[in-house]
Motif scaffolding. Structure first.
Motif, PDB file in Angstrom:
ATOM      1  N   LYS A   1      25.522   9.556 -49.458  1.00  0.00           N
ATOM      2  CA  LYS A   1      25.379   8.142 -49.082  1.00  0.00           C
ATOM      3  C   LYS A   1      24.566   7.988 -47.792  1.00  0.00           C
ATOM      4  O   LYS A   1      23.967   6.942 -47.552  1.00  0.00           O
ATOM      5  CB  LYS A   1      26.756   7.496 -48.908  1.00  0.00           C
ATOM      6  N   GLU A   2      24.535   9.032 -46.976  1.00  0.00           N
ATOM      7  CA  GLU A   2      23.778   8.999 -45.728  1.00  0.00           C
ATOM      8  C   GLU A   2      22.283   9.228 -45.921  1.00  0.00           C
ATOM      9  O   GLU A   2      21.486   8.995 -45.006  1.00  0.00           O
ATOM     10  CB  GLU A   2      24.317  10.072 -44.762  1.00  0.00           C
ATOM     11  N   GLN A   3      21.889   9.695 -47.122  1.00  0.00           N
ATOM     12  CA  GLN A   3      20.494  10.042 -47.345  1.00  0.00           C
ATOM     13  C   GLN A   3      19.627   8.807 -47.599  1.00  0.00           C
ATOM     14  O   GLN A   3      20.090   7.796 -48.127  1.00  0.00           O
ATOM     15  CB  GLN A   3      20.367  11.004 -48.535  1.00  0.00           C
TER      16      GLN A   3
ATOM     17  N   PHE B   1      27.641   7.833 -58.128  1.00  0.00           N
ATOM     18  CA  PHE B   1      26.287   8.378 -57.954  1.00  0.00           C
ATOM     19  C   PHE B   1      25.237   7.300 -58.250  1.00  0.00           C
ATOM     20  O   PHE B   1      24.229   7.178 -57.540  1.00  0.00           O
ATOM     21  CB  PHE B   1      26.071   9.581 -58.865  1.00  0.00           C
ATOM     22  N   GLU B   2      25.468   6.525 -59.313  1.00  0.00           N
ATOM     23  CA  GLU B   2      24.505   5.499 -59.685  1.00  0.00           C
ATOM     24  C   GLU B   2      24.327   4.461 -58.567  1.00  0.00           C
ATOM     25  O   GLU B   2      23.226   3.940 -58.357  1.00  0.00           O
ATOM     26  CB  GLU B   2      24.966   4.813 -60.973  1.00  0.00           C
ATOM     27  N   LYS B   3      25.421   4.191 -57.829  1.00  0.00           N
ATOM     28  CA  LYS B   3      25.356   3.188 -56.745  1.00  0.00           C
ATOM     29  C   LYS B   3      24.495   3.637 -55.558  1.00  0.00           C
ATOM     30  O   LYS B   3      24.144   2.816 -54.717  1.00  0.00           O
ATOM     31  CB  LYS B   3      26.779   2.882 -56.254  1.00  0.00           C
ATOM     32  N   LEU B   4      24.177   4.928 -55.511  1.00  0.00           N
ATOM     33  CA  LEU B   4      23.405   5.432 -54.372  1.00  0.00           C
ATOM     34  C   LEU B   4      22.035   4.780 -54.280  1.00  0.00           C
ATOM     35  O   LEU B   4      21.467   4.673 -53.188  1.00  0.00           O
ATOM     36  CB  LEU B   4      23.243   6.965 -54.484  1.00  0.00           C
ATOM     37  N   ILE B   5      21.474   4.340 -55.414  1.00  0.00           N
ATOM     38  CA  ILE B   5      20.165   3.699 -55.361  1.00  0.00           C
ATOM     39  C   ILE B   5      20.228   2.280 -55.915  1.00  0.00           C
ATOM     40  O   ILE B   5      19.208   1.690 -56.256  1.00  0.00           O
ATOM     41  CB  ILE B   5      19.098   4.514 -56.127  1.00  0.00           C
ATOM     42  N   ALA B   6      21.430   1.732 -56.020  1.00  0.00           N
ATOM     43  CA  ALA B   6      21.585   0.374 -56.550  1.00  0.00           C
ATOM     44  C   ALA B   6      21.036  -0.642 -55.560  1.00  0.00           C
ATOM     45  O   ALA B   6      21.065  -0.447 -54.345  1.00  0.00           O
ATOM     46  CB  ALA B   6      23.052   0.093 -56.829  1.00  0.00           C
TER      47      ALA B   6
END
Length: 451
Positions: free
Chosen positions: A421-423, A446-451
């Motif tokens: 999440k920090e990336q 995982f999908e929410k990381l780029i949502a």
């Protein structure tokens, strides 16, 4: 016919149970624990056991055969009862062979690529409405189950796993199928708990080639030196068709396969998938689909579940998950994503989850496996190590094995997820490789990381 499944909840076992149920046979089963999606799928078909556990009274003389899964132990009370009553007992692969004795058996073997190649073949057959029986190791789009058995189809396509058949049959599964047509994709040492040396492991593939029926056909990847040696040294009286990776190029994120018919844009990517495609083409040709028709069909193939499966995307980021866990597949998958999106940063994450990957005697096989990644991450659960009764791995040992001093190593799901999440995911590809689930992290996280 009436069949009883001991350990019905397994991925392969419950699919076979569903296939027989759909065929019109009477099916019952038992298990001591059943997880999703097996539980819901069995329940929807009316096949979910009323109670979890093993009950000898389930085994009665009106059962035509018992199908025994690997999850069951050798002292299983239902197994013992079936033995006492002298009811025929089949392992999963043995039963599939019995169901396909009068069909043309097409068996796809190899340490990697089996599921993808089998899926490609099935996609082509479905594209042209050619009905075949099959067993494949992943759920496919457009297919209700991973297994289909009929009385009428001419072909049975089988994914040929080299792991053991059942608690009472220690032969590798693919030794039992006796193929008419076979494929061997590649050999990379795996299953160290069963095959402790590379020679032990490669011997299983030598036996596999020798089980092909006289006059049968072996399609093989001649770019793999072990495959080439085994196939060409075999004294079995079979026809040999070698294949290599076809020419292709990537333009603007699209892979173009170069063919005599012109460039064919395809959905899948990576050198290993192009190699898989070449093998699938040979098999389809042996099944009556010509080369031009194969290309027409394969253009719409999107891949098998969990095999470089895209799970999220936005205008400048993408996330893939992949079943890769063996060193050679991890390396091939990482390179494939980097080549396809070469202008993007690649964050490659690998969960060490299998017995082999967590074993100190094997982990050095991962040297260079994550070299193509800009940021390489390894996750493993100490609980998984303890369950497998292995010595714990230290962060230093893992870094030394992968030969990456900058490798990030995590053992707690929360810490691993927080790190991701920090990336900064701008202009980034995220690759999640695992045969597990990173200690229980839901895919949506995982999908929410780029949502």
């Amino acid at each position: 016919m009436r069949y009883h499944f001991i350990a019905i909840g397994g991925s392969a076992m419950h699919n076979l149970a569903l296939a027989l149920h759909q065929k019109g046979d009477t099916v019952s089963g038992s298990d001591d624990v059943i997880f999703e999606p097996s539980r819901s799928r069995l329940a929807n078909a009316g096949l979910l056991p009323e109670h979890e556990g093993w009950f000898p009274e389930n085994i009665t003389t009106d059962i035509n055969a018992v199908i025994l899964g690997m999850h069951a132990q050798i002292d299983n009370p239902e197994l013992k009862k079936a033995q006492e009553l002298e009811i025929p007992i089949y392992s999963y692969p043995e039963f599939l062979y019995q169901q396909s004795k009068n069909k043309t058996r097409v068996v796809i073997g190899g340490s990697h690529g089996k599921t993808t190649i089998t899926s490609m073949i099935l996609h082509v057959m479905e594209y042209y409405n050619r009905d075949v029986d099959y067993m494949v190791g992943a759920q496919l789009e457009g297919f209700d189950t991973m297994v289909k058995i009929t009385d009428d189809n001419d072909f049975m396509i089988l994914e040929g796993d080299e792991y053991l058949s059942s608690p009472i049959d220690r032969r590798p599964k693919f030794h039992l199928y006796k193929p008419n047509i076979a494929l061997l994709s590649g050999i990379a040492w795996d299953h160290i708990n069963v095959f402790p040396t590379f020679d032990d492991y490669t011997k299983q593939f030598e036996i596999f080639v020798d089980t092909i029926v006289n006059g049968g056909i072996i399609v093989y990847n001649e770019e793999d030196p072990e495959v080439k040696r085994i196939v060409e040294d075999s004294e079995n009286t079979i026809k040999r068709n070698a294949y290599t990776t076809p020419s292709y190029r990537v333009e603007h994120g699209t892979t173009l396969l170069e063919t005599v018919e012109g460039d064919v844009p395809i959905e899948i990517f990576g050198a290993h998938n192009m190699n898989n495609l070449a093998g699938a083409k040979w098999i389809c040709q042996h099944m009556g689909v010509d080369e031009a028709d194969f290309y027409d069909a394969i253009a719409s193939f999107k891949g098998a579940s969990k095999r470089l499966e895209q799970i999220a995307k936005n205008k400048n980021s993408i996330i893939f998950k992949d079943f890769a866990h063996a060193p050679s597949k991890v390396k091939a998958t990482t390179i494939a994503v980097k080549q396809q999106y070469h202008n993007r940063k690649l964050i490659a994450c690998l969960e060490l989850h299998t017995y082999s990957s967590l074993n100190k005697d094997f982990i050095e096989e991962y040297e260079g496996a994550l070299a193509a990644a800009d940021l390489a991450v390894v996750f493993y659960s100490p609980k998984a190590v303890a369950i497998k009764r292995l010595d714990n791995l230290s962060e230093t040992e893992i870094k030394d094995a992968f030969k990456r001093e900058d490798l990030r190593v995590f053992t707690q799901p929360e810490t691993f997820h927080s790190f991701l999440k920090e990336q900064d995911f701008i202009n980034t590809s995220l690759l999640l490789m695992s045969s597990g689930n990173y200690g229980g992290i839901d895919q949506m996280q995982f999908e929410k990381l780029i949502a």
